[in-house]
Design a protein around this motif. Structure first.
Motif, PDB file in Angstrom:
ATOM      1  N   THR A   5       0.828  -1.207   0.000  1.00 28.59           N
ATOM      2  CA  THR A   5       0.000   0.000   0.000  1.00 28.59           C
ATOM      3  C   THR A   5       0.859   1.252   0.000  1.00 28.59           C
ATOM      4  OG1 THR A   5      -1.621  -1.236   1.302  1.00 28.59           O
ATOM      5  CG2 THR A   5      -1.909   1.144   1.179  1.00 28.59           C
ATOM      6  N   ILE A   7       0.633   5.258   0.434  1.00 31.38           N
ATOM      7  CA  ILE A   7      -0.235   6.282   1.013  1.00 31.38           C
ATOM      8  C   ILE A   7       0.345   7.641   0.617  1.00 31.38           C
ATOM      9  CG2 ILE A   7      -1.177   7.213   3.163  1.00 31.38           C
ATOM     10  CD1 ILE A   7      -0.464   4.311   4.327  1.00 31.38           C
ATOM     11  N   ASP A  71      -9.720   6.691   6.408  1.00 36.54           N
ATOM     12  CA  ASP A  71      -8.684   7.635   5.972  1.00 36.54           C
ATOM     13  C   ASP A  71      -8.172   8.504   7.109  1.00 36.54           C
ATOM     14  OD1 ASP A  71      -8.961   6.670   3.407  1.00 36.54           O
ATOM     15  OD2 ASP A  71      -9.590   8.565   2.518  1.00 36.54           O
ATOM     16  N   THR A  74      -5.669   6.691   9.367  1.00 32.61           N
ATOM     17  CA  THR A  74      -4.394   6.494   8.669  1.00 32.61           C
ATOM     18  C   THR A  74      -3.636   7.805   8.546  1.00 32.61           C
ATOM     19  OG1 THR A  74      -5.308   4.626   7.446  1.00 32.61           O
ATOM     20  CG2 THR A  74      -3.321   5.653   6.537  1.00 32.61           C
ATOM     21  N   TYR A  99      -5.113   6.903  -0.667  1.00 28.33           N
ATOM     22  CA  TYR A  99      -4.421   5.629  -0.874  1.00 28.33           C
ATOM     23  C   TYR A  99      -5.436   4.588  -1.341  1.00 28.33           C
ATOM     24  CZ  TYR A  99      -5.918   4.241   3.926  1.00 28.33           C
ATOM     25  OH  TYR A  99      -6.619   3.959   5.059  1.00 28.33           O
TER      26      TYR A  99
END
Length: 182
Positions: A5, A7, A71, A74, A99
């Motif tokens: 992932t 971001i 979101d 994160t 992301y």
């Protein structure tokens, strides 16, 4: 299937707080391995200079955690890491944040293949074998580059050439040559 992932955060270009001459910035969390460990600046020559964009990469178990949370959570976690790295007073709020969540995409359920130990070349070749007129391609079908974009590119190219050759053969007909009639 594994997940990887990225971001992305964009900061005001006039408030970039990291040294843009460095492509990579590393963070080693004292308590949790793999906790937002690798940042990459896109605000650099050869990428997107003046953009104020930086991204952080997470993999494996941390990716699944990140992709399952909202979101805001994160973003707060990533900003906390950046503020530990550069000082809270130096890191503003981002103007954009996003992301992907590859592990939740119905057509993907992850972002790259992850062959378990003991996978044989035969098993790998069976994955890429066509089934009648259906051909498979992607990074997962590449024995040499599985898990990488290059694998997807090369496998797609190879499968496309096979299909194109079959189409050409199917459309081949004998030309009829007539004798001169005058």
């Amino acid at each position: 299937m594994g997940t990887y992932t990225k971001i992305f955060l964009q900061f005001p270009p006039d408030q970039v707080f990291w040294n843009t001459s460095y492509q990579f910035l590393l963070y080693a969390d004292p308590d949790e391995r793999g906790y937002y460990p690798i940042f990459q600046s896109l605000d650099a020559e050869g990428f997107l200079p003046g953009s104020g964009i930086i991204f952080v990469t997470t993999v494996h178990s941390q990716s699944y955690v990140v992709e399952a949370q909202d979101d805001q959570t994160t973003k707060e976690e990533v900003l906390a890491v950046l503020r530990r790295m550069f000082g809270a007073e130096n890191v503003p709020e981002p103007i954009a944040f996003m992301y992907p969540r590859w592990s939740f995409e119905r057509w993907a359920y992850g972002s790259y293949s992850d062959w378990p130990p003991g996978t044989s070349l035969e098993m790998h070749q069976n994955l890429r074998a066509n089934v009648g007129r259906l051909y498979f391609a992607g990074e997962a079908t590449s024995a040499e580059y599985f898990g990488f974009l290059h694998g997807a590119w090369f496998e797609g190219q190879a499968a496309g050439e096979k299909v194109a050759d079959l189409i050409k053969k199917a459309n081949e007909t004998e030309e009829v040559h007539y004798e001169v009639l005058h």
